[in-house]
Structure formats: C-alpha cells, structure tokens
Motif scaffolding. Structure first.
Motif, PDB file in Angstrom:
ATOM      1  N   GLN A 175       0.816  -1.213   0.000  1.00  0.00           N
ATOM      2  CA  GLN A 175       0.000   0.000   0.000  1.00  0.00           C
ATOM      3  C   GLN A 175       0.851   1.265   0.000  1.00  0.00           C
ATOM      4  OE1 GLN A 175      -3.049  -0.186   2.993  1.00  0.00           O
ATOM      5  NE2 GLN A 175      -4.027  -1.955   2.045  1.00  0.00           N
ATOM      6  N   SER A 176       2.121   1.098  -0.398  1.00  0.00           N
ATOM      7  CA  SER A 176       3.048   2.225  -0.559  1.00  0.00           C
ATOM      8  C   SER A 176       3.292   2.984   0.738  1.00  0.00           C
ATOM      9  CB  SER A 176       2.532   3.191  -1.641  1.00  0.00           C
ATOM     10  OG  SER A 176       2.353   2.534  -2.863  1.00  0.00           O
ATOM     11  N   ARG A 177       3.336   2.259   1.848  1.00  0.00           N
ATOM     12  CA  ARG A 177       3.669   2.848   3.141  1.00  0.00           C
ATOM     13  C   ARG A 177       4.964   2.237   3.656  1.00  0.00           C
ATOM     14  NH1 ARG A 177       0.531   0.975   6.608  1.00  0.00           N
ATOM     15  NH2 ARG A 177      -1.050  -0.099   5.363  1.00  0.00           N
ATOM     16  N   SER A 178       5.735   3.011   4.368  1.00  0.00           N
ATOM     17  CA  SER A 178       7.018   2.530   4.885  1.00  0.00           C
ATOM     18  C   SER A 178       6.944   2.191   6.367  1.00  0.00           C
ATOM     19  CB  SER A 178       8.105   3.591   4.659  1.00  0.00           C
ATOM     20  OG  SER A 178       7.754   4.799   5.316  1.00  0.00           O
ATOM     21  N   HIS A 179       5.751   2.097   6.915  1.00  0.00           N
ATOM     22  CA  HIS A 179       5.592   1.759   8.329  1.00  0.00           C
ATOM     23  C   HIS A 179       4.313   0.948   8.513  1.00  0.00           C
ATOM     24  CE1 HIS A 179       3.131   5.342   7.804  1.00  0.00           C
ATOM     25  NE2 HIS A 179       2.435   4.960   8.862  1.00  0.00           N
ATOM     26  N   VAL A 180       4.254   0.201   9.608  1.00  0.00           N
ATOM     27  CA  VAL A 180       3.100  -0.653   9.911  1.00  0.00           C
ATOM     28  C   VAL A 180       2.178   0.061  10.888  1.00  0.00           C
ATOM     29  CG1 VAL A 180       2.392  -2.845  10.975  1.00  0.00           C
ATOM     30  CG2 VAL A 180       4.410  -2.766   9.501  1.00  0.00           C
ATOM     31  N   THR A 181       0.871  -0.065  10.674  1.00  0.00           N
ATOM     32  CA  THR A 181      -0.118   0.526  11.570  1.00  0.00           C
ATOM     33  C   THR A 181      -0.968  -0.584  12.201  1.00  0.00           C
ATOM     34  OG1 THR A 181      -1.901   0.722   9.932  1.00  0.00           O
ATOM     35  CG2 THR A 181      -0.257   2.496   9.991  1.00  0.00           C
ATOM     36  N   PRO A 182      -1.675  -0.291  13.292  1.00  0.00           N
ATOM     37  CA  PRO A 182      -2.594  -1.293  13.866  1.00  0.00           C
ATOM     38  C   PRO A 182      -3.642  -1.771  12.883  1.00  0.00           C
ATOM     39  CG  PRO A 182      -2.205   0.475  15.439  1.00  0.00           C
ATOM     40  CD  PRO A 182      -1.565   0.910  14.150  1.00  0.00           C
ATOM     41  N   ASP A 183      -4.007  -0.926  11.908  1.00  0.00           N
ATOM     42  CA  ASP A 183      -4.997  -1.347  10.911  1.00  0.00           C
ATOM     43  C   ASP A 183      -4.477  -2.504  10.058  1.00  0.00           C
ATOM     44  OD1 ASP A 183      -6.901   0.466  11.725  1.00  0.00           O
ATOM     45  OD2 ASP A 183      -6.312   2.020  10.283  1.00  0.00           O
ATOM     46  N   ASP A 184      -3.163  -2.554   9.825  1.00  0.00           N
ATOM     47  CA  ASP A 184      -2.581  -3.686   9.097  1.00  0.00           C
ATOM     48  C   ASP A 184      -2.775  -4.976   9.890  1.00  0.00           C
ATOM     49  OD1 ASP A 184      -1.500  -2.254   6.857  1.00  0.00           O
ATOM     50  OD2 ASP A 184       0.077  -1.499   8.159  1.00  0.00           O
ATOM     51  N   ILE A 185      -2.579  -4.893  11.204  1.00  0.00           N
ATOM     52  CA  ILE A 185      -2.764  -6.063  12.075  1.00  0.00           C
ATOM     53  C   ILE A 185      -4.223  -6.508  12.047  1.00  0.00           C
ATOM     54  CG2 ILE A 185      -2.497  -6.968  14.403  1.00  0.00           C
ATOM     55  CD1 ILE A 185       0.155  -6.197  13.120  1.00  0.00           C
ATOM     56  N   LYS A 186      -5.132  -5.540  12.157  1.00  0.00           N
ATOM     57  CA  LYS A 186      -6.569  -5.864  12.142  1.00  0.00           C
ATOM     58  C   LYS A 186      -6.975  -6.513  10.827  1.00  0.00           C
ATOM     59  CE  LYS A 186      -8.135  -2.170  15.278  1.00  0.00           C
ATOM     60  NZ  LYS A 186      -8.969  -0.952  15.370  1.00  0.00           N
ATOM     61  N   ALA A 187      -6.448  -5.989   9.716  1.00  0.00           N
ATOM     62  CA  ALA A 187      -6.818  -6.502   8.393  1.00  0.00           C
ATOM     63  C   ALA A 187      -6.375  -7.942   8.192  1.00  0.00           C
ATOM     64  CB  ALA A 187      -6.222  -5.615   7.300  1.00  0.00           C
ATOM     65  N   LEU A 188      -5.275  -8.333   8.847  1.00  0.00           N
ATOM     66  CA  LEU A 188      -4.736  -9.688   8.656  1.00  0.00           C
ATOM     67  C   LEU A 188      -5.107 -10.640   9.784  1.00  0.00           C
ATOM     68  CD1 LEU A 188      -1.172  -8.845   7.293  1.00  0.00           C
ATOM     69  CD2 LEU A 188      -3.128  -9.705   6.012  1.00  0.00           C
ATOM     70  N   ALA A 189      -5.839 -10.156  10.788  1.00  0.00           N
ATOM     71  CA  ALA A 189      -6.160 -10.996  11.945  1.00  0.00           C
ATOM     72  C   ALA A 189      -6.902 -12.269  11.542  1.00  0.00           C
ATOM     73  CB  ALA A 189      -6.988 -10.200  12.959  1.00  0.00           C
ATOM     74  N   VAL A 190      -7.893 -12.148  10.674  1.00  0.00           N
ATOM     75  CA  VAL A 190      -8.693 -13.329  10.304  1.00  0.00           C
ATOM     76  C   VAL A 190      -7.874 -14.339   9.500  1.00  0.00           C
ATOM     77  CG1 VAL A 190     -10.698 -14.159   9.005  1.00  0.00           C
ATOM     78  CG2 VAL A 190     -10.919 -12.153  10.488  1.00  0.00           C
ATOM     79  N   PRO A 191      -7.212 -13.946   8.387  1.00  0.00           N
ATOM     80  CA  PRO A 191      -6.437 -14.956   7.638  1.00  0.00           C
ATOM     81  C   PRO A 191      -5.250 -15.528   8.401  1.00  0.00           C
ATOM     82  CG  PRO A 191      -6.101 -12.768   6.712  1.00  0.00           C
ATOM     83  CD  PRO A 191      -7.230 -12.655   7.669  1.00  0.00           C
ATOM     84  N   VAL A 192      -4.705 -14.786   9.363  1.00  0.00           N
ATOM     85  CA  VAL A 192      -3.576 -15.303  10.150  1.00  0.00           C
ATOM     86  C   VAL A 192      -4.050 -16.262  11.236  1.00  0.00           C
ATOM     87  CG1 VAL A 192      -1.823 -14.671  11.866  1.00  0.00           C
ATOM     88  CG2 VAL A 192      -1.963 -13.414   9.721  1.00  0.00           C
ATOM     89  N   LEU A 193      -5.179 -15.980  11.862  1.00  0.00           N
ATOM     90  CA  LEU A 193      -5.596 -16.736  13.044  1.00  0.00           C
ATOM     91  C   LEU A 193      -6.613 -17.847  12.764  1.00  0.00           C
ATOM     92  CD1 LEU A 193      -6.007 -13.796  15.601  1.00  0.00           C
ATOM     93  CD2 LEU A 193      -4.088 -15.379  15.402  1.00  0.00           C
ATOM     94  N   ARG A 194      -7.320 -17.786  11.639  1.00  0.00           N
ATOM     95  CA  ARG A 194      -8.456 -18.704  11.442  1.00  0.00           C
ATOM     96  C   ARG A 194      -8.040 -20.176  11.429  1.00  0.00           C
ATOM     97  NH1 ARG A 194      -9.540 -16.637   5.656  1.00  0.00           N
ATOM     98  NH2 ARG A 194     -11.492 -15.853   6.506  1.00  0.00           N
ATOM     99  N   HIS A 195      -6.805 -20.485  11.026  1.00  0.00           N
ATOM    100  CA  HIS A 195      -6.372 -21.882  11.003  1.00  0.00           C
ATOM    101  C   HIS A 195      -5.536 -22.245  12.223  1.00  0.00           C
ATOM    102  CE1 HIS A 195      -3.267 -19.437   9.182  1.00  0.00           C
ATOM    103  NE2 HIS A 195      -2.392 -20.422   9.203  1.00  0.00           N
ATOM    104  N   ARG A 196      -5.387 -21.284  13.147  1.00  0.00           N
ATOM    105  CA  ARG A 196      -4.607 -21.537  14.355  1.00  0.00           C
ATOM    106  C   ARG A 196      -5.486 -21.614  15.598  1.00  0.00           C
ATOM    107  NH1 ARG A 196      -0.965 -18.165  11.154  1.00  0.00           N
ATOM    108  NH2 ARG A 196       1.082 -19.193  11.047  1.00  0.00           N
TER     109      ARG A 196
END
Length: 336
Positions: free
Chosen positions: A287-308
């Motif tokens: 997304q052309s950003r050079s830093h990570v925000t909490p929104d990035d974590i929220k956006a990936l929470a489901v695909p990262v955690l659903r199989h764990r």
C-alpha cells in the motif's frame, strides 16, 4: 560494513520499494485478464509471497483457486509445479526418491528430484491425501529443504507452498495436522463471487480461449523484496498489540476474554504473532507505506488466526465459527 556498501544496500532497498509500488498496478491489471473479482484473496496471496511464507487457500471446488495460483506464478516468472493430492499419493511422489542405476563404477544410487524442487509448489486439494503424505511437506515448508536417503537437499530460492483445500466437511477429506497448519502464514478463504462478477466469468470463459499472464517480477526481484519487507520498521506498541491479539485467543490464560474460554479449545501459538507482524510489513509496502499501523494487524487478523484456533463443541452447537471469534477479538482487544 563500509559507507559505499551501505549506500548500495539502501539504494537497492529503495528500488525494491518503488518496484512494489509500481508493480502492484501492473499485477492487478495482469491478474484482471485471468481472474475476475477475489481482490482480497489475491492481495493476501501477494502478501504471503512478499513475506516469504506459505499460503493455504480454502474454498469449495470450482472457484478458480488453482487458476489463481497459476496466474500469480506466471506474473512472478517463477518455476511452477503442481501436485494433485489423492488418497494414494506417497511421500516419495512429492520429495523424490533414490533409484538404482548402472554407472561407470557399477551400480549406484541416484537421487531423482520430486516436484517439490521448484519455486512455487501448488499442493492442490492437500487435504485429500492421508496425514503421512501431508507430513512430507513439513520440512520443506519450514526448513526449505528435504531429507531423503540420509541426505538433506536444499530447495530452490525462493520457495513457496501454495496449498488449496476443500472445506473439511466434504467427503473424502483428511484434516491437516495442527503442526502443519501452523506453518502456513495465511489461510485465505475464497468465496462465491457476486452475481455481476459471476455473470462476467461465465460470459468470458465461454467466449474466449485461455489467457496467459505476462511476467513482471523475476526470482531475484522476489528475494530482494522479501529482504526489504523484513526491514520495514514497526513500533513496539504495534508489536505488543499483535502479541496481545494472538495471546487473547488462548483459553484459560490471565486476561483471556470470557467468550474465548467459552468457545475455544485451543488458541494461537507464537507463530501467530510473527505472522501478523511479517504480513503487516508486506501489506504496508503493497500500500506504498514505509511503516506498519494497527490497521494492518486488524486486516490480517482473520487470515492469520483462522487456522490456528480450534473451536469447541459448544461453539459449533451455537453456530459460532473461528472467523466470528476472531472478529470479536479484534473488537475486544484494545490497541496499547
């Protein structure tokens, strides 16, 4: 490291970041010639590749999961092998085997490489083969090597496993072991298309021949991008948020929400936090950003955690699935 070497490294990193930003539009354009819709699924697969992880793609048959992987492999100009997983598939069919041949000095064992020796391995319908064969990929996914005949052999770089699976409720499927599920960075869910997109798919696929994607990135580009992804800075508060989100999915722990204790048998392990941060870094660059925000974590929470996360019988009886639990976790866990 001298100043000139450091400057060269920074310049290469800058070029890789610009290449990602410029390449995203090209990627979407190329994929749009082959894949209609499924933008979130495509983005999550790209995040997995840039982060250097493996990806599990879940969905019912006929949703173009295999076509999606083929198209992405073509865009990255990577060596591609596909294995159709079946109940009679053997581990040697994946890793390769030693055969007895006649050589200059008499008979000798020669190793014949299996399809795992590639850049992108499509493990098609991985849960249609028994656990013994599924486990043949464990070492490849984690260590990027295979051990056959007492010798360890490195796999080509980069190496990814993109596995498709049918929902486990379907007949003839074998649930993947938790240890193997944990080695997938993301579990991407491919759903049915909206009506307009489905009409477009039916219309185009019945009026033209197959369309091939054109390569945009090379293997060395992918390796360089993976190195840059790991250099993306993340604030301590964002790392703490990712860790708290993963830890809050574990029942019986101090501070675990009541609904987790009620619905969850087994929560996410340490790899979940690592996957959240690594995936968030790749998402930021996409997304052309050079830093990570909490929104990035929220956006990936489901695909990262659903199989764990493993839900219990009470959750099943109440019609609660892992995705619902994760979304409730995101709403519940405060950002530090």
């Amino acid at each position: 490291m001298d100043t000139e070497t450091t400057d060269n490294t920074h310049e290469q990193d800058r070029q890789a970041v610009e290449q990602i930003a410029a390449g995203r539009e090209q990627i979407e354009k190329e994929l749009g010639r082959v894949i209609i819709g499924q933008k979130s699924a495509v983005e999550e697969i790209l995040i997995t590749l840039f982060a250097g992880g493996n990806c599990l793609i879940t969905g019912v048959p006929g949703l173009a999961k295999t076509l999606m992987v083929r198209a992405i492999a073509g865009i990255f100009d990577l060596d591609f092998h596909r294995i159709q997983f079946t109940p009679d598939l053997m581990p040697a069919d994946i890793t390769g085997t030693e055969i007895l041949t006649d050589g200059e000095h008499g008979r000798e064992l020669r190793f014949v490489k299996g399809p795992v020796f590639t850049n992108v391995l499509l493990a098609d319908e991985i849960n249609r083969t028994p656990p013994k064969t599924q486990a043949a990929l464990l070492e490849a996914m984690q260590e990027k090597q295979v051990s056959v005949g007492g010798a360890s052999r490195e796999l080509p770089k980069p190496f990814f496993v993109l596995a498709t699976q049918n929902p486990i409720e379907m007949e003839g499927t074998y649930p993947l072991p938790e240890a193997q599920l944990d080695r997938f960075l993301l579990n991407v869910f491919v759903d049915y298309l909206p009506e307009e997109d489905e009409v477009k798919v039916v219309s185009e696929t019945t009026s033209r021949t197959d369309v091939e994607t054109s390569p945009i990135f090379k293997a060395e580009d992918v390796m360089r991008i993976q190195n840059v992804v790991r250099k993306v800075p993340v604030a301590d508060s964002v790392v703490r948020y990712a860790v708290k989100l993963a830890a809050s999915s574990r029942p019986g722990q101090p501070g675990t929400p009541d609904f987790v204790n009620e619905w969850i048998n087994w929560g996410a392990g340490l790899r979940a936090g690592q996957a959240l941060i690594l995936g968030a870094k790749a998402r930021a660059l996409l997304q052309s950003r050079s830093h990570v925000t909490p929104d990035d974590i929220k956006a990936l929470a489901v695909p990262v955690l659903r199989h764990r996360i493993l839900t219990n019988f009470k959750a099943e009886a109440e019609g609660v699935d892992t995705d619902q639990v994760i979304r409730k976790l995101v709403e519940t866990v405060p950002i530090p």
